[in-house]
Design an enzyme around this catalytic site. Structure first.
Site, PDB file in Angstrom:
ATOM      1  N   ARG A   1       0.875  -1.172   0.077  1.00  0.00           N
ATOM      2  CA  ARG A   1       0.008  -0.022  -0.131  1.00  0.00           C
ATOM      3  C   ARG A   1       0.760   1.347  -0.059  1.00  0.00           C
ATOM      4  NH1 ARG A   1      -5.247  -2.190   3.600  1.00  0.00           N
ATOM      5  NH2 ARG A   1      -5.595  -3.639   2.271  1.00  0.00           N
TER       6      ARG A   1
ATOM      7  N   ASP B   1     -17.293   6.819   9.296  1.00  0.00           N
ATOM      8  CA  ASP B   1     -16.097   5.955   9.096  1.00  0.00           C
ATOM      9  C   ASP B   1     -14.907   6.989   9.346  1.00  0.00           C
ATOM     10  OD1 ASP B   1     -15.708   3.264   7.784  1.00  0.00           O
ATOM     11  OD2 ASP B   1     -13.954   4.352   7.669  1.00  0.00           O
TER      12      ASP B   1
END
Ligand SMILES: C[S@@+](CC[C@H](N)C(=O)[O-])C[C@H]1O[C@@H](n2cnc3c(N)ncnc32)[C@H](O)[C@@H]1O
Length: 264
Positions: free
Chosen positions: A34, A135
């Site tokens: 990532r 979130d």
């Protein structure tokens, strides 16, 4: 390009401080993959140099991207379908007063919240209802607010709901579907960190807190669940992920069936 042990520790400590999620040494390959993409996007060829820059005080925007990219946002429509059946049956007994409000407490890109919305719209018809999704990650909140998904995401949506509430796109959007306006008008998303003081989002008849506790240690789980329960109306329902039992947290919860709780 390899990530040094020093950079791995620096990044995972930073991520832990931001999210409460501890990525252990077994996640080295995932973190490296990532970071690699982030480094490329930022024009860095060396991962350690990228990490040094990203964690510096002059790279606040990059730090938001870093947290976004390291969170695991996997989700899909009608995940763990038993909960949606339970919700539907619960709605049959709902007498009000006021709007029926549901919170999706780690909503990721919104599939969970829109699945809830389809059930509410269908069962409650013209009676008032609302779904709030929150979130940690800003990029998934942006996606959720658009309500636009690749058609391939429609797989888990029962045909009955798909026909009524998912609008197939045309032209450039032929491979996409948009959540119907009658859902989008009642669903909204915002960022919130479950480990911090929660925003003023009111009280809910049902809270979905699914597939997020798995990332936390027991004290953090206990802290999150007790904070979340303060937002649950008397007699309300809390749904957790089926792999995340709350019974060992010593909290005043009554189990109604696996992964379904209410106030004790
Ligand atoms: C695996 S997804 C679960 C999505 C959905 N609830 C489901 O079950 O399909 C976990 C979500 O939790 C969010 N998350 C992780 N840590 C968080 C925190 N401290 N506060 C709020 N959300 C968090 C992640 O950004 C991610 O979108």
């Amino acid at each position: 390009m390899n990530l040094s042990q020093h950079s791995f520790v620096a990044v995972t400590d930073f991520f832990h401080a931001q999210s409460g999620i501890r990525l252990g040494p077994d996640k080295l390959a995932l973190v490296q993959g990532r970071l690699q993409r982030l480094a490329n996007e930022a024009g860095h060829t060396d991962l350690d140099t990228y990490v040094g820059w990203a964690l510096s005080s002059s790279a606040a925007d990059e730090q938001v991207r870093l947290v976004d990219r390291l969170t695991t946002n996997e989700t899909y429509f009608f995940r763990e379908p038993e909960h949606f059946q339970y919700l539907g049956a619960h709605l049959e007994t709902w007498k009000g007063p006021g709007a029926f409000r549901v919170w999706s407490g780690a909503s990721s890109s919104g599939e969970e919240a829109y699945s809830i919305a389809m059930v509410l719209r269908d069962r409650l018809q013209q009676r008032p209802w609302q779904v709030v999704g929150t979130d940690l990650s800003t990029s998934v909140v942006d996606t959720a607010n658009k309500g636009l998904y690749p058609l391939s995401r429609a797989e888990g949506i029962p045909e009955y709901y798909r026909k009524r509430y998912c609008l197939r796109g045309h032209g450039d959007y032929a491979q996409h579907m948009l959540m119907a306006r009658e859902l989008r008008d009642h669903v909204h998303f915002q960022t919130a960190n479950l480990l911090e003081q929660l925003p003023e989002i009111g009280e809910f008849q049902v809270i979905f807190l699914r597939n997020v506790l798995i990332y936390f240690d027991v004290p953090s789980k206990r802290e999150i669940v007790s904070r979340v329960m303060k937002k649950l109306a008397p007699g309300g329902l809390l749904f957790s992920g089926h792999s995340e039992s709350l019974v060992n947290l010593s909290l005043p919860l009554k189990t109604l069936q696996p992964a379904v709780y209410t106030h004790a």
